[in-house]
Design a protein around this motif. Structure first.
Motif, PDB file in Angstrom:
ATOM      1  N   THR A 265       4.136   9.046  18.035  1.00 48.93           N
ATOM      2  CA  THR A 265       3.624   7.676  18.018  1.00 48.93           C
ATOM      3  C   THR A 265       4.799   6.783  17.615  1.00 48.93           C
ATOM      4  N   ASP A 266       4.762   5.557  18.019  1.00 47.11           N
ATOM      5  CA  ASP A 266       5.844   4.637  17.693  1.00 47.11           C
ATOM      6  C   ASP A 266       5.857   4.403  16.179  1.00 47.11           C
ATOM      7  N   PRO A 267       6.953   4.794  15.474  1.00 45.43           N
ATOM      8  CA  PRO A 267       6.955   4.634  14.014  1.00 45.43           C
ATOM      9  C   PRO A 267       6.738   3.176  13.593  1.00 45.43           C
ATOM     10  N   ALA A 268       7.069   2.243  14.473  1.00 40.43           N
ATOM     11  CA  ALA A 268       6.915   0.830  14.113  1.00 40.43           C
ATOM     12  C   ALA A 268       5.465   0.498  13.747  1.00 40.43           C
ATOM     13  N   THR A 269       4.504   1.270  14.293  1.00 40.82           N
ATOM     14  CA  THR A 269       3.094   0.967  14.005  1.00 40.82           C
ATOM     15  C   THR A 269       2.749   1.279  12.546  1.00 40.82           C
ATOM     16  N   ARG A 270       3.533   2.158  11.911  1.00 40.31           N
ATOM     17  CA  ARG A 270       3.222   2.537  10.515  1.00 40.31           C
ATOM     18  C   ARG A 270       4.269   1.983   9.547  1.00 40.31           C
ATOM     19  N   LEU A 271       5.260   1.297  10.095  1.00 41.02           N
ATOM     20  CA  LEU A 271       6.391   0.895   9.253  1.00 41.02           C
ATOM     21  C   LEU A 271       5.947   0.005   8.100  1.00 41.02           C
ATOM     22  N   SER A 272       5.073  -0.976   8.374  1.00 42.54           N
ATOM     23  CA  SER A 272       4.746  -1.912   7.295  1.00 42.54           C
ATOM     24  C   SER A 272       4.014  -1.190   6.168  1.00 42.54           C
ATOM     25  N   ALA A 273       3.209  -0.154   6.501  1.00 44.74           N
ATOM     26  CA  ALA A 273       2.524   0.607   5.442  1.00 44.74           C
ATOM     27  C   ALA A 273       3.558   1.334   4.582  1.00 44.74           C
ATOM     28  N   ALA A 274       4.574   1.900   5.233  1.00 44.40           N
ATOM     29  CA  ALA A 274       5.608   2.621   4.475  1.00 44.40           C
ATOM     30  C   ALA A 274       6.381   1.654   3.580  1.00 44.40           C
ATOM     31  N   LEU A 275       6.599   0.459   4.079  1.00 44.15           N
ATOM     32  CA  LEU A 275       7.393  -0.509   3.310  1.00 44.15           C
ATOM     33  C   LEU A 275       6.616  -1.060   2.114  1.00 44.15           C
ATOM     34  N   GLU A 276       5.297  -0.866   2.101  1.00 46.27           N
ATOM     35  CA  GLU A 276       4.485  -1.281   0.944  1.00 46.27           C
ATOM     36  C   GLU A 276       4.796  -0.415  -0.280  1.00 46.27           C
ATOM     37  N   VAL A 277       5.359   0.784  -0.042  1.00 44.78           N
ATOM     38  CA  VAL A 277       5.595   1.708  -1.159  1.00 44.78           C
ATOM     39  C   VAL A 277       6.827   1.241  -1.929  1.00 44.78           C
ATOM     40  N   ASP A 278       6.586   0.951  -3.210  1.00 46.28           N
ATOM     41  CA  ASP A 278       7.653   0.460  -4.062  1.00 46.28           C
ATOM     42  C   ASP A 278       8.787   1.476  -4.135  1.00 46.28           C
ATOM     43  N   ASP A 279       9.990   1.015  -4.002  1.00 45.73           N
ATOM     44  CA  ASP A 279      11.150   1.885  -4.198  1.00 45.73           C
ATOM     45  C   ASP A 279      11.283   2.985  -3.143  1.00 45.73           C
ATOM     46  N   ALA A 280      10.557   2.848  -2.030  1.00 44.65           N
ATOM     47  CA  ALA A 280      10.767   3.783  -0.926  1.00 44.65           C
ATOM     48  C   ALA A 280      11.665   3.087   0.097  1.00 44.65           C
ATOM     49  N   HIS A 281      12.475   3.838   0.783  1.00 39.16           N
ATOM     50  CA  HIS A 281      13.365   3.293   1.817  1.00 39.16           C
ATOM     51  C   HIS A 281      13.125   4.064   3.100  1.00 39.16           C
ATOM     52  N   VAL A 282      13.140   3.364   4.203  1.00 37.67           N
ATOM     53  CA  VAL A 282      12.844   3.996   5.485  1.00 37.67           C
ATOM     54  C   VAL A 282      14.109   3.973   6.355  1.00 37.67           C
ATOM     55  N   HIS A 283      14.407   5.086   6.953  1.00 40.53           N
ATOM     56  CA  HIS A 283      15.515   5.141   7.911  1.00 40.53           C
ATOM     57  C   HIS A 283      14.964   5.685   9.217  1.00 40.53           C
ATOM     58  N   LEU A 284      14.920   4.866  10.218  1.00 36.11           N
ATOM     59  CA  LEU A 284      14.390   5.283  11.527  1.00 36.11           C
ATOM     60  C   LEU A 284      15.558   5.584  12.460  1.00 36.11           C
ATOM     61  N   TYR A 285      15.480   6.678  13.148  1.00 32.00           N
ATOM     62  CA  TYR A 285      16.508   6.950  14.158  1.00 32.00           C
ATOM     63  C   TYR A 285      15.979   7.911  15.175  1.00 32.00           C
TER      64      TYR A 285
END
Ligand code: ADP
Length: 337
Positions: free
Chosen positions: A317-337
């Protein structure tokens, strides 16, 4: 000072992450990409499209690079040795790269009494069966070169399975070893300069599923003496293999102590947590090492750091659809590639 140019053979996600670190240091990165859509092409200062296994292509590519490094170790060692003979600065060197070959690594390390599993280098089902006759079934057979993410690793229960797997690996060197009682898998990422200065990151526990590293936890929840032993072994292996830049050393923790599993002479997924979780990331220290610049501190920026590796699967699935939920997590960082 003019910006140095680092050439990276291969343009995958490791090259892309190295390029991110290079920007802060005003280092130019040129990549040799097999395909113009490879992940690092969008990030690099310059892109050359060519076959990373082709001597003429890598010779052309090396011109104008201050140092040449790698995105992965699936390279033609003879071509790299020729590049070195041309006078190019290549890190890791062909000597270091050769230790990615599991057969070479096991033979060299056991000759130096470094802890490795019992093993034999074989090329037939009969040899696998002979090893199992001495050590018991099941055994683990792995291709000496070309394996990653558990591809090329086979647990064999009996002679029938040995024959089946051997028939798919005709002409390949195979390392066979006992199926170990693995209590934990840990890794130590080391950064080293050509002068020999070396520094290790804290010991990481790697959690593997089907041969793929799905999670890392730093610091590893292991005995302090064992962690110290792993660090010391990793530094001495970096010296022994002449590593420059990053070298990751993977270990199994067994009831009989540590054994070395494999080496990766480049930034490694057991070190991705260092991007935000360490004072200096493995990518920056790789650049510092290969450019012979002072290495940065490897201490953590938090009491504990975890990395979770999520793969797309067959129908991602396109990770962009879940990205904002992941970014809600304090002190978590997302690296998409
Ligand atoms: P790759 O090069 O694909 O990463 P590895 O040699 O690291 O392959 O093996 C992948 C995984 O298979 C390891 O992380 C470990 O979980 C398991 N494995 C490998 N060798 C053995 C062994 N001798 N005994 C038990 N499990 C093993």
């Amino acid at each position: 000072m003019t910006a140095p140019t680092v050439g990276i053979i291969g343009a995958g996600q490791l090259a892309r992450m190295t390029t991110q670190a290079a920007m802060s240091l005003a280092v130019d990165v040129k990549v040799l990409a097999a395909d113009p859509s490879d992940p690092a092409c969008i990030a690099a200062t310059a892109v050359e499209v060519g076959d990373p296994g082709d001597l003429a292509a890598i010779r052309r590519f090396a011109e104008g690079c201050d140092v040449v490094t790698f995105d992965h170790e699936r390279v033609d060692l003879a071509a790299i040795a020729t590049l070195e003979a041309d006078g190019a600065r290549v890190y890791p060197s062909s000597t270091t790269l050769r230790f990615s070959d599991k057969a070479h690594q096991r033979v060299e390390f056991s000759a130096r009494e470094l802890p490795v599993p019992q093993f034999a280098v074989v090329d037939s089902a009969a040899d696998i069966e002979a090893f199992a006759a001495a050590h018991g079934w099941p055994v683990v057979a792995k291709t000496a070169v070309g394996g990653y993410d558990g591809r090329g690793v086979f647990v064999l229960a009996d002679p029938h399975e040995a024959r089946q797997v051997a028939s798919t690996l005709v002409g390949c060197q195979i390392v066979v070893e006992p199926l170990l009682d693995i209590r934990a898998e840990i890794a130590v990422v080391v950064a080293r300069r050509p002068s020999g200065a070396a520094i290790a990151y804290p010991v990481v526990e790697t959690i593997q599923r089907h041969g793929i590293c799905v999670e890392t936890v730093t610091p590893a929840d292991v005995d302090q003496c064992l962690a110290a032993e792993a660090s010391e072994l990793a530094i001495s292996i970096a010296e022994l293999t002449g590593a420059v830049g990053i070298l990751a050393v993977e270990f199994f923790v067994t009831p009989d102590g540590l054994v070395v599993n494999e080496l990766a002479p480049r930034p490694h997924n057991s070190g991705h947590w260092t991007i935000e979780g360490a004072v200096t990331s493995q990518f920056e220290n790789h650049l510092r090492g290969i450019l012979d610049w002072p290495l940065g501190a490897t201490t953590t920026t938090a009491p504990a750091v975890a990395m979770v590796n999520i793969l797309g699967g067959a129908h991602p699935t396109d990770p962009a659809t879940r990205l904002s939920a992941a970014l809600e997590v304090d002190d978590a960082h997302v690296h998409l590639y």
